[in-house]
Every structure is written in C-alpha cells, then in structure tokens.
Design a protein around this motif. Structure first.
Motif, PDB file in Angstrom:
ATOM      1  N   ASP A 218      19.234  -5.805 -19.051  1.00 15.35           N
ATOM      2  CA  ASP A 218      19.584  -4.752 -20.012  1.00 15.35           C
ATOM      3  C   ASP A 218      18.576  -3.608 -19.949  1.00 15.35           C
ATOM      4  N   ALA A 219      17.290  -3.970 -19.950  1.00 11.93           N
ATOM      5  CA  ALA A 219      16.236  -2.952 -19.920  1.00 11.93           C
ATOM      6  C   ALA A 219      16.252  -2.179 -18.605  1.00 11.93           C
ATOM      7  N   ILE A 220      16.465  -2.885 -17.495  1.00 14.12           N
ATOM      8  CA  ILE A 220      16.480  -2.231 -16.181  1.00 14.12           C
ATOM      9  C   ILE A 220      17.647  -1.256 -16.082  1.00 14.12           C
ATOM     10  N   VAL A 221      18.821  -1.683 -16.523  1.00 13.55           N
ATOM     11  CA  VAL A 221      20.009  -0.829 -16.436  1.00 13.55           C
ATOM     12  C   VAL A 221      19.840   0.420 -17.300  1.00 13.55           C
ATOM     13  N   GLN A 222      19.302   0.256 -18.514  1.00 11.35           N
ATOM     14  CA  GLN A 222      19.087   1.416 -19.376  1.00 11.35           C
ATOM     15  C   GLN A 222      18.087   2.383 -18.760  1.00 11.35           C
ATOM     16  N   LEU A 223      17.007   1.846 -18.173  1.00 10.01           N
ATOM     17  CA  LEU A 223      16.008   2.712 -17.551  1.00 10.01           C
ATOM     18  C   LEU A 223      16.577   3.411 -16.325  1.00 10.01           C
ATOM     19  N   MET A 224      17.406   2.719 -15.546  1.00 11.33           N
ATOM     20  CA  MET A 224      18.032   3.361 -14.389  1.00 11.33           C
ATOM     21  C   MET A 224      18.954   4.488 -14.835  1.00 11.33           C
ATOM     22  N   ALA A 225      19.700   4.268 -15.932  1.00  8.73           N
ATOM     23  CA  ALA A 225      20.572   5.324 -16.445  1.00  8.73           C
ATOM     24  C   ALA A 225      19.762   6.535 -16.899  1.00  8.73           C
ATOM     25  N   ASP A 226      18.629   6.283 -17.557  1.00  6.81           N
ATOM     26  CA  ASP A 226      17.762   7.387 -17.981  1.00  6.81           C
ATOM     27  C   ASP A 226      17.185   8.111 -16.774  1.00  6.81           C
ATOM     28  N   ARG A 227      16.736   7.348 -15.791  1.00  4.44           N
ATOM     29  CA  ARG A 227      16.189   7.960 -14.572  1.00  4.44           C
ATOM     30  C   ARG A 227      17.260   8.773 -13.841  1.00  4.44           C
ATOM     31  N   ALA A 228      18.477   8.252 -13.817  1.00  5.60           N
ATOM     32  CA  ALA A 228      19.563   8.954 -13.136  1.00  5.60           C
ATOM     33  C   ALA A 228      19.889  10.263 -13.835  1.00  5.60           C
ATOM     34  N   ALA A 229      19.896  10.247 -15.175  1.00  2.00           N
ATOM     35  CA  ALA A 229      20.175  11.476 -15.924  1.00  2.00           C
ATOM     36  C   ALA A 229      19.089  12.510 -15.684  1.00  2.00           C
ATOM     37  N   ALA A 230      17.821  12.085 -15.778  1.00  2.00           N
ATOM     38  CA  ALA A 230      16.712  13.023 -15.579  1.00  2.00           C
ATOM     39  C   ALA A 230      16.654  13.512 -14.136  1.00  2.00           C
ATOM     40  N   GLY A 231      16.879  12.614 -13.175  1.00  2.00           N
ATOM     41  CA  GLY A 231      16.852  13.012 -11.773  1.00  2.00           C
ATOM     42  C   GLY A 231      17.999  13.938 -11.410  1.00  2.00           C
ATOM     43  N   SER A 232      19.190  13.651 -11.935  1.00  2.00           N
ATOM     44  CA  SER A 232      20.327  14.545 -11.702  1.00  2.00           C
ATOM     45  C   SER A 232      20.059  15.924 -12.290  1.00  2.00           C
ATOM     46  N   ALA A 233      19.385  15.962 -13.448  1.00  2.00           N
ATOM     47  CA  ALA A 233      19.022  17.244 -14.044  1.00  2.00           C
ATOM     48  C   ALA A 233      18.128  18.047 -13.106  1.00  2.00           C
ATOM     49  N   ALA A 234      17.162  17.375 -12.479  1.00  2.00           N
ATOM     50  CA  ALA A 234      16.276  18.074 -11.544  1.00  2.00           C
ATOM     51  C   ALA A 234      17.061  18.625 -10.354  1.00  2.00           C
ATOM     52  N   LEU A 235      17.993  17.832  -9.825  1.00  2.00           N
ATOM     53  CA  LEU A 235      18.827  18.315  -8.728  1.00  2.00           C
ATOM     54  C   LEU A 235      19.652  19.519  -9.161  1.00  2.00           C
ATOM     55  N   LEU A 236      20.199  19.469 -10.368  1.00  2.00           N
ATOM     56  CA  LEU A 236      21.013  20.569 -10.877  1.00  2.00           C
ATOM     57  C   LEU A 236      20.189  21.831 -11.105  1.00  2.00           C
TER      58      LEU A 236
END
Length: 367
Positions: A218-236
């Motif tokens: 649960d913790a890993i999946v939530q952190l991956m989702a947060d990382r994906a959102a922040a990383g996608s923001a950087a790409l955008l």
C-alpha cells in the motif's frame, strides 16, 4: 533559507540537455516514425546507454548500490530536460519510480536482481498497474482465463527489460511485482503520440517476483503514484517551456503586413499569458520534488498540486503555440506536433488536472 538550485544541480541539468540535443533532436523523433522496429530499437538502446553513462537512470540509487546517490531535487531538472526534448524512453518510470522502490527493497530478491540490471546492465523498467482517480488508487490489472494477469497501458513495455507491475484484489490488497520482460507477452496499444509507446502486458504471477504485499505494498503504490504525478509535472514543465520557446521563435520570423507577428500586441499577450501560467506551475513542481526528497507529510498534496498546475500550464502552452503557428501548426511538417501530442498524453497520465484538484481538495478537508 536558500531556495535556488546548487551549482552541481545546474551542471547536471546542462549536461543532460547537451546530451539530449545530440542524441534526441527533433530529426531523430521524425526518423523513428519511418524506421523499422529493429532500427528504432537500436537507436533507443544507444540513446539510453548514453544517458546511463551519464548516470541519469540510477540517479536516485545509493552509491553503495552503484548509483549516484542523489535526490529528487536533482532529478526534477533532469526530467524537465527530458520533457524539453520529448525523450521517448521511459526515464521517469526507470529513474523516478522503479529505481527508488528497488533500492528501498534491496538487498532482498527479486529487488536486488532488478536493481542490478538497472544499474549494471543499463536496463529500462516499465511501470504499470496503478490508476489514479479522484476516489483514490485502483488497479486496471485483471486476471485472464488462463490465469495470466493482464495490465493495460504500460509505458515503454515493448522495449523494457524489467516490468514493475502492480495488482490489487479485495482479499489480498495490493501486490507489487518485478517481472523479467522475457516471461511477459506484450501487445502494442495504438497511441496518439507515436513516440510514447504503450502496450498491454500479460504476465505470470509468482512468489518469485513478489516485491511487497499488504501494508508495505500500500505504501509503495501510494509513493509511486506521488512520484509519478510529480515526475510527470516536471516533464510537462519542460514540454511547456519548449512549446512557448518554439512559438516565440516563430513569431519573430513570421511576417504579416510587413512586420513580425510577434510585434502585434495580441500575440505578445498570448505568449505572456502562457509564460505566466508556466512560471506559476514551476515552483509547485519544485516543491513536490523537495517534499519527496525530504519525506514531507504533505507529499501527496504537493504532488497533486504540481500535476494539476503543470497539466494546465502545458495545455495552455500547446494551445497558444498552435494559435501562434496558425494553419501550419496543424501539419505533420511542423515540429510542434511532437510536443503537443506528448503534452496531451502526459496531462492525462497518472490522473488529469481535474482529478488532482479533487485530491488536493480532499487532502485539505481531511486535515
């Protein structure tokens, strides 16, 4: 308090831009569409190896495991440059999602094996099986009739060496697996952005590939989702900056009524509005990176803020750039379409702007 990037972080970012200007120019994006699958794969491997020699994929891996031992504040500039270049390879998925997860779970197998492949053999890692919605996280992974698991919309799966895939059911909750690509079956998924490859992946579930389950998963999946959102923001952010720059350059060259169209107030206001929206989204993206690097309790809120604002900024930049270019902007011959299509894809990946605004609102109400 010092809010600027360090000299080392700026130097890393500049080095990545120089590499991508040489290895991933727009001509290379065009050539990929005309190349055969084998030719395209060879170019992708060469480009990835150059980035790996620079240390970008293993940037968040500790030095003790062969990485650079840097943090998310260092990575955000690298991802921004990847967005500027519309890099086709899964740098976010490998460096921003898989690497920190595998490093955290190592030396336990199979995390250690996957991490060694990433660091030592320059493996790429595809990540999938997590959907972000206003009501929270869910998994699109399903079980087929033959007992194989089916995960749709996995970015970079067709050329990846390792799959980091998640699944969830009502009884056992979340599970996270690291699966060798050799035991998976990939079916390409048609996409608007031809340089961002998606595939549906069929894979066997096994205890030998299990990284985490239950509360840990649960913790890993939530952190991956947060990382994906922040990383996608950087790409955008990188994409938005590139499109505004392209539009401004075109406005200086294109003449109407004997003057560059950039001299007209209406065009100036369009570009200025897009730039203002970008500059408001940029610090939110950097804040999300800092929150990840320092494990702030507000990391989910900050990542959602960054994704919502960066998605809106990039969408505005795409619309403005298209309007400034006029009719030519709709054509294949205009380079702008590579960046617009990537923007449209990333704006909806890992939750669109509306979804993340709802998540921000929910986090504020829950305080």
């Amino acid at each position: 308090m010092y809010f600027a990037f360090s000299d080392e972080q700026i130097a890393l970012r500049q080095a990545v831009r120089q590499v991508l200007e040489h290895e991933c120019p727009i001509a290379a994006l065009r050539a990929a569409d005309a190349a055969s699958a084998e030719e395209g794969a060879a170019v992708a491997v060469k480009r990835w190896n150059v980035l790996a020699e620079l240390g970008a994929p293993a940037l968040l891996v500790p030095e003790s495991a062969g990485g650079l031992g840097l943090g998310d504040v260092d990575l955000v500039g690298v991802l921004e440059e990847a967005g500027w270049a519309a890099l086709p390879e899964p740098l976010l998925e490998t460096a921003g999602l898989a690497a920190p997860v595998l490093a955290t779970l190592s030396p336990a197998a199979p995390a250690a094996d996957a991490l060694a492949a990433l660091v030592e053999r320059h493996a790429t890692v595809a990540v999938g099986g997590i959907d972000v919605g206003a009501g929270g996280l869910s998994s699109p992974t399903t079980v087929s009739a033959d007992g194989m698991l089916h995960t749709p919309r996995v970015v970079g799966a067709s050329g990846a060496d390792v799959m980091l895939l998640s699944c969830r059911d009502a009884d056992s909750g979340w599970q996270v697996h690291a699966i060798p690509a050799s035991v998976c079956t990939m079916r390409p998924t048609p996409t608007l952005d031809s340089t961002r490859h998606l595939a549906a992946v069929q894979w066997p579930i096994s205890g030998d590939t299990l990284l985490a389950y239950g509360v840990a998963a649960d913790a890993i999946v939530q952190l991956m989702a947060d990382r994906a959102a922040a990383g996608s923001a950087a790409l955008l952010i990188g994409l938005a900056d590139r499109m505004i720059t392209m539009a401004a350059d075109y406005a200086r060259e294109r003449q109407q009524f004997g003057k560059p169209i950039g001299s007209f107030q209406a065009v100036k206001h369009l570009l200025a509005d897009a730039r203002v929206k970008l500059e408001f989204a940029r610090p939110a993206t950097y804040r999300a990176a800092w929150s990840l690097a320092t494990s702030q309790p507000t990391v989910s809120h900050d990542a959602s803020m960054a994704k919502a604002m960066a998605s809106d900024a990039a969408d505005r930049a795409a619309r403005v750039a298209l309007q400034v270019h006029g009719a030519i902007g709709y054509t294949w011959e205009c380079d702008l379409h590579f960046f617009m299509k990537r923007t449209w894809a990333l704006s909806r990946a890992w939750g669109d702007a509306s979804t993340h605004r709802q998540l921000v609102l929910a986090s504020i109400r829950g305080r």
